[in-house]
Write a protein that holds these residues in place. Structure first.
Motif, PDB file in Angstrom:
ATOM      1  N   ASP A 187       4.035  16.914  14.193  1.00 57.10           N
ATOM      2  CA  ASP A 187       4.533  17.011  12.811  1.00 57.10           C
ATOM      3  C   ASP A 187       3.572  16.317  11.871  1.00 57.10           C
ATOM      4  OD1 ASP A 187       5.586  14.605  13.880  1.00 57.10           O
ATOM      5  OD2 ASP A 187       7.591  14.985  12.891  1.00 57.10           O
ATOM      6  N   LEU A 188       2.390  16.165  12.279  1.00 56.01           N
ATOM      7  CA  LEU A 188       1.368  15.389  11.268  1.00 56.01           C
ATOM      8  C   LEU A 188       1.270  16.332  10.105  1.00 56.01           C
ATOM      9  CD1 LEU A 188      -0.518  13.036  10.912  1.00 56.01           C
ATOM     10  CD2 LEU A 188      -2.297  14.852  11.928  1.00 56.01           C
ATOM     11  N   ILE A 189       1.044  17.852  10.451  1.00 60.75           N
ATOM     12  CA  ILE A 189       1.099  18.521   9.227  1.00 60.75           C
ATOM     13  C   ILE A 189       2.172  19.782   9.588  1.00 60.75           C
ATOM     14  CG2 ILE A 189      -0.375  20.462   8.021  1.00 60.75           C
ATOM     15  CD1 ILE A 189      -2.698  18.508   8.843  1.00 60.75           C
ATOM     16  N   VAL A 190       3.216  19.734   8.897  1.00 59.55           N
ATOM     17  CA  VAL A 190       4.383  20.356   9.192  1.00 59.55           C
ATOM     18  C   VAL A 190       4.300  21.788   8.594  1.00 59.55           C
ATOM     19  CG1 VAL A 190       6.048  18.707   9.327  1.00 59.55           C
ATOM     20  CG2 VAL A 190       5.689  19.654   6.995  1.00 59.55           C
ATOM     21  N   LEU A 191       4.968  22.649   9.372  1.00 60.78           N
ATOM     22  CA  LEU A 191       4.910  24.331   8.766  1.00 60.78           C
ATOM     23  C   LEU A 191       6.407  24.609   8.280  1.00 60.78           C
ATOM     24  CD1 LEU A 191       3.383  26.004  12.128  1.00 60.78           C
ATOM     25  CD2 LEU A 191       2.481  25.405  10.084  1.00 60.78           C
ATOM     26  N   GLU A 192       7.389  23.758   8.420  1.00 63.02           N
ATOM     27  CA  GLU A 192       8.375  23.739   7.834  1.00 63.02           C
ATOM     28  C   GLU A 192       9.346  22.596   7.891  1.00 63.02           C
ATOM     29  OE1 GLU A 192      12.960  23.780   8.539  1.00 63.02           O
ATOM     30  OE2 GLU A 192      11.579  23.460   9.980  1.00 63.02           O
ATOM     31  N   SER A 193      10.219  22.175   6.877  1.00 61.33           N
ATOM     32  CA  SER A 193      10.864  20.908   6.657  1.00 61.33           C
ATOM     33  C   SER A 193      12.044  21.191   6.057  1.00 61.33           C
ATOM     34  CB  SER A 193       9.952  20.249   5.799  1.00 61.33           C
ATOM     35  OG  SER A 193      10.748  18.853   5.245  1.00 61.33           O
ATOM     36  N   ASP A 194      12.981  21.020   6.898  1.00 61.81           N
ATOM     37  CA  ASP A 194      14.633  21.321   6.384  1.00 61.81           C
ATOM     38  C   ASP A 194      14.784  22.467   5.840  1.00 61.81           C
ATOM     39  OD1 ASP A 194      17.152  20.219   6.210  1.00 61.81           O
ATOM     40  OD2 ASP A 194      17.207  19.084   4.661  1.00 61.81           O
ATOM     41  N   GLY A 195      14.458  23.528   6.593  1.00 53.52           N
ATOM     42  CA  GLY A 195      14.808  24.962   5.984  1.00 53.52           C
ATOM     43  C   GLY A 195      13.638  25.462   5.187  1.00 53.52           C
ATOM     44  N   VAL A 220       0.982  -1.027  -0.020  1.00 55.13           N
ATOM     45  CA  VAL A 220      -0.033  -0.093  -0.123  1.00 55.13           C
ATOM     46  C   VAL A 220       0.867   1.285  -0.053  1.00 55.13           C
ATOM     47  CG1 VAL A 220      -1.715   1.066   1.148  1.00 55.13           C
ATOM     48  CG2 VAL A 220      -1.821  -1.324   1.245  1.00 55.13           C
ATOM     49  N   CYS A 221       0.512   2.172  -0.666  1.00 52.77           N
ATOM     50  CA  CYS A 221       1.616   3.258  -1.189  1.00 52.77           C
ATOM     51  C   CYS A 221       0.677   4.570  -1.125  1.00 52.77           C
ATOM     52  CB  CYS A 221       2.372   3.176  -2.294  1.00 52.77           C
ATOM     53  SG  CYS A 221       3.469   1.778  -2.668  1.00 52.77           S
ATOM     54  N   THR A 222       1.110   5.588  -0.483  1.00 49.82           N
ATOM     55  CA  THR A 222       0.197   6.801  -0.565  1.00 49.82           C
ATOM     56  C   THR A 222       0.549   7.469  -1.977  1.00 49.82           C
ATOM     57  OG1 THR A 222       2.237   8.043   0.232  1.00 49.82           O
ATOM     58  CG2 THR A 222       0.682   7.377   1.806  1.00 49.82           C
ATOM     59  N   ARG A 223      -0.633   8.318  -2.306  1.00 52.33           N
ATOM     60  CA  ARG A 223      -0.465   8.977  -3.819  1.00 52.33           C
ATOM     61  C   ARG A 223       0.017  10.252  -3.497  1.00 52.33           C
ATOM     62  NH1 ARG A 223      -3.017   6.261  -8.002  1.00 52.33           N
ATOM     63  NH2 ARG A 223      -4.544   4.809  -7.272  1.00 52.33           N
ATOM     64  N   TYR A 224      -0.005  10.849  -2.044  1.00 47.92           N
ATOM     65  CA  TYR A 224       0.186  12.306  -2.087  1.00 47.92           C
ATOM     66  C   TYR A 224       1.405  12.572  -1.065  1.00 47.92           C
ATOM     67  CZ  TYR A 224      -4.079  12.654  -4.418  1.00 47.92           C
ATOM     68  OH  TYR A 224      -5.139  12.577  -5.481  1.00 47.92           O
ATOM     69  N   SER A 225       1.831  13.975  -1.181  1.00 47.22           N
ATOM     70  CA  SER A 225       2.928  14.244  -0.474  1.00 47.22           C
ATOM     71  C   SER A 225       2.658  14.215   1.026  1.00 47.22           C
ATOM     72  CB  SER A 225       3.485  15.535  -0.922  1.00 47.22           C
ATOM     73  OG  SER A 225       4.654  15.969  -0.146  1.00 47.22           O
ATOM     74  N   ARG A 226       3.908  13.772   1.864  1.00 44.86           N
ATOM     75  CA  ARG A 226       3.955  14.100   3.238  1.00 44.86           C
ATOM     76  C   ARG A 226       3.601  15.338   3.738  1.00 44.86           C
ATOM     77  NH1 ARG A 226       9.600  11.710   4.347  1.00 44.86           N
ATOM     78  NH2 ARG A 226      11.150  13.275   3.190  1.00 44.86           N
ATOM     79  N   LEU A 227       3.884  16.266   2.847  1.00 41.54           N
ATOM     80  CA  LEU A 227       3.760  17.827   3.232  1.00 41.54           C
ATOM     81  C   LEU A 227       2.217  18.051   3.527  1.00 41.54           C
ATOM     82  CD1 LEU A 227       6.429  19.492   1.108  1.00 41.54           C
ATOM     83  CD2 LEU A 227       6.639  18.947   3.611  1.00 41.54           C
ATOM     84  N   LEU A 228       1.341  17.251   2.907  1.00 40.04           N
ATOM     85  CA  LEU A 228      -0.110  17.643   2.663  1.00 40.04           C
ATOM     86  C   LEU A 228      -0.579  17.002   4.219  1.00 40.04           C
ATOM     87  CD1 LEU A 228      -2.608  18.729   1.345  1.00 40.04           C
ATOM     88  CD2 LEU A 228      -2.877  16.060   0.646  1.00 40.04           C
ATOM     89  N   ILE A 229       0.011  15.824   4.520  1.00 38.41           N
ATOM     90  CA  ILE A 229      -0.252  15.193   5.760  1.00 38.41           C
ATOM     91  C   ILE A 229       0.520  13.981   5.916  1.00 38.41           C
ATOM     92  CG2 ILE A 229      -2.349  13.742   5.250  1.00 38.41           C
ATOM     93  CD1 ILE A 229      -3.300  14.241   8.172  1.00 38.41           C
ATOM     94  N   ASP A 230       1.184  13.834   6.975  1.00 42.21           N
ATOM     95  CA  ASP A 230       2.185  12.827   7.165  1.00 42.21           C
ATOM     96  C   ASP A 230       1.479  11.346   7.690  1.00 42.21           C
ATOM     97  OD1 ASP A 230       4.226  10.767   7.438  1.00 42.21           O
ATOM     98  OD2 ASP A 230       5.673  12.766   8.063  1.00 42.21           O
ATOM     99  N   CYS A 231       1.478  10.472   6.672  1.00 43.17           N
ATOM    100  CA  CYS A 231       0.898   9.285   7.083  1.00 43.17           C
ATOM    101  C   CYS A 231       1.731   8.080   7.853  1.00 43.17           C
ATOM    102  CB  CYS A 231       0.076   8.331   5.777  1.00 43.17           C
ATOM    103  SG  CYS A 231      -1.020   9.280   4.991  1.00 43.17           S
ATOM    104  N   HIS A 263      -8.892  18.232  10.272  1.00 41.79           N
ATOM    105  CA  HIS A 263      -9.843  17.226  10.292  1.00 41.79           C
ATOM    106  C   HIS A 263     -10.384  16.768   8.776  1.00 41.79           C
ATOM    107  CE1 HIS A 263     -13.043  14.706  11.995  1.00 41.79           C
ATOM    108  NE2 HIS A 263     -13.973  15.089  10.960  1.00 41.79           N
ATOM    109  N   HIS A 264     -10.193  17.694   7.905  1.00 35.66           N
ATOM    110  CA  HIS A 264     -10.740  17.398   6.328  1.00 35.66           C
ATOM    111  C   HIS A 264      -9.376  16.512   5.916  1.00 35.66           C
ATOM    112  CE1 HIS A 264     -11.838  17.666   2.396  1.00 35.66           C
ATOM    113  NE2 HIS A 264     -10.559  17.876   1.827  1.00 35.66           N
ATOM    114  N   ARG A 265      -8.233  16.917   6.244  1.00 36.06           N
ATOM    115  CA  ARG A 265      -7.053  16.104   5.576  1.00 36.06           C
ATOM    116  C   ARG A 265      -6.882  14.889   6.208  1.00 36.06           C
ATOM    117  NH1 ARG A 265      -1.881  20.434   4.927  1.00 36.06           N
ATOM    118  NH2 ARG A 265      -3.290  22.138   4.057  1.00 36.06           N
ATOM    119  N   ILE A 266      -7.230  14.662   7.548  1.00 32.39           N
ATOM    120  CA  ILE A 266      -7.244  13.396   8.239  1.00 32.39           C
ATOM    121  C   ILE A 266      -8.204  12.420   7.534  1.00 32.39           C
ATOM    122  CG2 ILE A 266      -7.928  12.341  10.443  1.00 32.39           C
ATOM    123  CD1 ILE A 266      -6.704  14.754  11.810  1.00 32.39           C
ATOM    124  N   GLU A 267      -9.403  13.119   7.585  1.00 25.77           N
ATOM    125  CA  GLU A 267     -10.418  12.192   7.052  1.00 25.77           C
ATOM    126  C   GLU A 267     -10.481  11.583   5.436  1.00 25.77           C
ATOM    127  OE1 GLU A 267     -13.450  10.983   8.292  1.00 25.77           O
ATOM    128  OE2 GLU A 267     -12.571  11.585  10.024  1.00 25.77           O
TER     129      GLU A 267
END
Length: 195
Positions: A88-96, A69-80, A111-115
């Motif tokens: 850091d479920l939803i990050v404001l900054e990543s490596d600068g 099972v693979c995600t289709r979307y970036s971890r920057l949207l929400i980190d599965c 909540h929308h992104r989680i659902e």
């Protein structure tokens, strides 16, 4: 919102008791999020996904006849690959790099992104595990890591993370080392911090 599921299942009928997951398989952001305010170049950096991890998963699926099972979307949207309560479920900054589309998101949007993205991915894994013919399938999550993060070098090729299954982790690590890879256990992150 797109009708495409936020995950992809590879080889669902695979005969191997191994089930692979890839939480950071893609750098893609759904169109309605306008790349979270980032350029495609930024999204394609290691901050947006685990570079090469999906290719490894695809190879392992073929080699072992295993499902994945693979995600289709970036971890920057929400980190599965995070628990729902982690900061850091939803990050404001990543490596600068600041993530403009994650600044000041409302509780409703969280909540929308989680659902819409997080729970369907994890439910797909649960359903795949429940469908397995063995009562105790082995789950292996595939990731990659950048060789330099925040000016810290990571001078090894493979990190084998584990919590309870140290014997199995050591066997995998020894086999990889026998193929010439530089292996570390519970690096660059520790399985004891949660998997």
């Amino acid at each position: 919102m797109t009708a495409i599921p936020p995950y992809e299942i590879l080889n669902p009928q695979g005969s191997c008791p191994l089930v692979l997951t890839c939480e950071h398989a893609s750098w893609v952001i759904p169109q309605e999020y306008r790349n979270l305010g980032l350029s495609e170049t930024e999204l394609r950096r290691h901050i947006g996904w685990d570079i090469g991890a999906r290719v490894v998963v695809t190879s392992l699926v073929r080699a072992f006849d295993a499902p994945a099972v693979c995600t289709r979307y970036s971890r920057l949207l929400i980190d599965c690959n995070r628990d729902l309560h982690e900061h850091d479920l939803i990050v404001l900054e990543s490596d600068g790099s600041r993530i403009p589309g994650n600044r000041s998101i409302s509780e409703r949007e969280r909540h929308h992104r989680i659902e819409q993205f997080y729970l369907p991915y994890h439910n797909a894994i649960d359903q795949l595990l429940a469908s397995r013919k063995t009562s105790s399938p082995l789950v292996c999550s595939i990731h990659s890591f950048t060789p330099v993060l925040r000016n810290t070098r990571r001078d090894f090729d493979v990190g084998v993370l584990f919590d309870r299954y140290e014997d199995l982790a050591r066997e995998i690590g020894q086999r990889l080392a026998g193929k010439g890879y530089r292996v570390r256990y519970n690096e660059p992150y520790s399985g004891y911090d949660g998997l």
